[in-house]
Scaffold this active site. Structure first.
Site, short mmCIF file in Angstrom:
data_model
loop_
_atom_site.label_atom_id
_atom_site.label_comp_id
_atom_site.label_asym_id
_atom_site.label_seq_id
_atom_site.Cartn_x
_atom_site.Cartn_y
_atom_site.Cartn_z
N HIS A 1 -0.93 -11.08 -5.09
CA HIS A 1 0.52 -10.69 -4.97
C HIS A 1 1.61 -11.55 -5.58
CE1 HIS A 1 -0.92 -7.69 -2.26
NE2 HIS A 1 -1.41 -8.36 -1.31
N ASP B 1 -3.21 -2.83 -5.36
CA ASP B 1 -2.25 -3.92 -4.89
C ASP B 1 -1.17 -4.00 -5.98
OD1 ASP B 1 -2.98 -4.43 -2.21
OD2 ASP B 1 -4.31 -6.12 -2.70
N HIS C 1 -9.25 -2.25 -4.84
CA HIS C 1 -8.26 -2.48 -3.85
C HIS C 1 -7.32 -3.47 -4.80
CE1 HIS C 1 -6.05 -2.56 -0.51
NE2 HIS C 1 -5.82 -3.77 -0.44
N HIS D 1 0.75 -1.20 -0.22
CA HIS D 1 -0.03 0.08 -0.07
C HIS D 1 0.89 1.34 -0.12
CE1 HIS D 1 -3.10 -2.60 2.29
NE2 HIS D 1 -2.99 -3.08 0.80
#
Length: 306
Positions: free
Chosen positions: A266, A243, A239, A79
């Site tokens: 991720h 990321d 969001h 973030h």
């Protein structure tokens, strides 16, 4: 000439670690040109430094986590990384007195305000961009992420797919032309999200001890548990895009290209970044002596510094 950027002065904030539940102090310090983004664990003696790189990411199970050869780690960097990417920062020392970056409200917005409050300063050195020259795609089962050439800036297209009554087809995809203004207005406030069953399991094994409705969107089997609801109707996919912006900035450079992803996270974001950098024909460094030649998304960045 488009110049490198750092902060005008140091900035400090204290928050809670998502997994430890303990107080964490984050200090951001200006750095000379050509330093890059360097994370530092100041609670250790001697201080342990982590230069940002795709290879430094060795754990992506619950967040983006940097781990060095001795096993020292800094978790939840994505973030903050996304905020630095949005503001075009090139050189910064990120000091933290714990093994994780504070979660704040679960979005990038607090970091944007922290950085802007410190002020952005241009440096007497050309800013380097990574420009995608050839398409690169990575896959894991039905999940995938790819970069294609795109000379006009950074284009983002992200799709999620969760089986939940609140995550309908209409809120599963988001597209955006990347710029500081677009990131601040459209992505920075989008919070991380999780499912109640996962929170209960993680806390039972000593993780997510700092997680709460104050720093995450939490869903049960039918609804969103946060009383205030969502900040955007498609906050969840926004969001995920946030990321991705943070994960891709682990190379330390803003990227010019067309990024698309389906159900990526991720791990796959990092896998794509590594695949791009490993293929010398797929990318190149570029600088811009003439501001008129700069891709549109990076021409207007200065407006947010006022």
């Amino acid at each position: 000439m488009i110049k490198q950027r750092t902060l005008k002065q140091a900035a400090k904030v204290t928050g809670i670690g998502l997994h430890s539940g303990k107080k964490v102090t984050l200090t951001l310090r200006p750095a000379p040109a050509h330093t890059g983004i360097i994370y530092a664990r100041t609670d250790l003696d001697p201080v342990v430094y982590f230069p940002a790189s795709a290879e430094s990411i060795r754990d992506t199970q619950l967040c983006t986590c940097m781990i060095n050869d001795e096993g020292v780690r800094i978790s939840t960097v994505e973030h903050l990384n996304a905020a630095m990417s949005a503001l075009g920062l090139d050189n910064l020392i990120v000091e933290v007195d714990a093994a994780e970056i504070p979660i704040m409200d679960g979005s990038s917005s607090p970091f944007i305000y922290l950085l802007l409050d410190a002020g952005i300063e241009e440096q007497d050195a050309p800013k380097k961009f990574i420009r995608i020259k050839e398409s690169v795609r990575v896959e894991e089962g039905d999940k995938w992420a790819e970069f294609k050439p795109y000379s006009h800036g950074l284009k983002l297209d992200f799709t999620i797919d969760f089986t939940h009554p609140m995550i309908t087809k209409e809120v599963r995809n988001y597209k955006m032309e990347f710029s500081a203004q677009h990131f601040i207005q459209q992505l920075s406030r989008a919070r991380t999200f999780t499912f109640m069953k996962d929170v209960e399991y993680l806390q039972s094994i000593g993780l997510a001890l700092g997680g709460s409705l104050d720093n995450a969107i939490v869903l049960d089997e039918y609804r969103i548990l946060n009383e205030e609801g969502l900040r955007f109707k498609d906050e969840l996919v926004r969001h995920k895009m946030l990321d991705a912006v943070g994960d891709l900035f682990m190379c330390g450079y803003n990227i010019l290209g067309d990024f698309k992803a389906y159900k990526s996270g991720h791990s796959l974001n990092n896998k794509l970044l590594r695949a791009v950098l490993a293929n010398e024909n797929a990318w190149e460094f570029v600088t811009f002596d003439d501001k008129a030649e700069v891709p549109q998304g990076y021409q207007v960045t200065e407006q947010v510094f006022i």
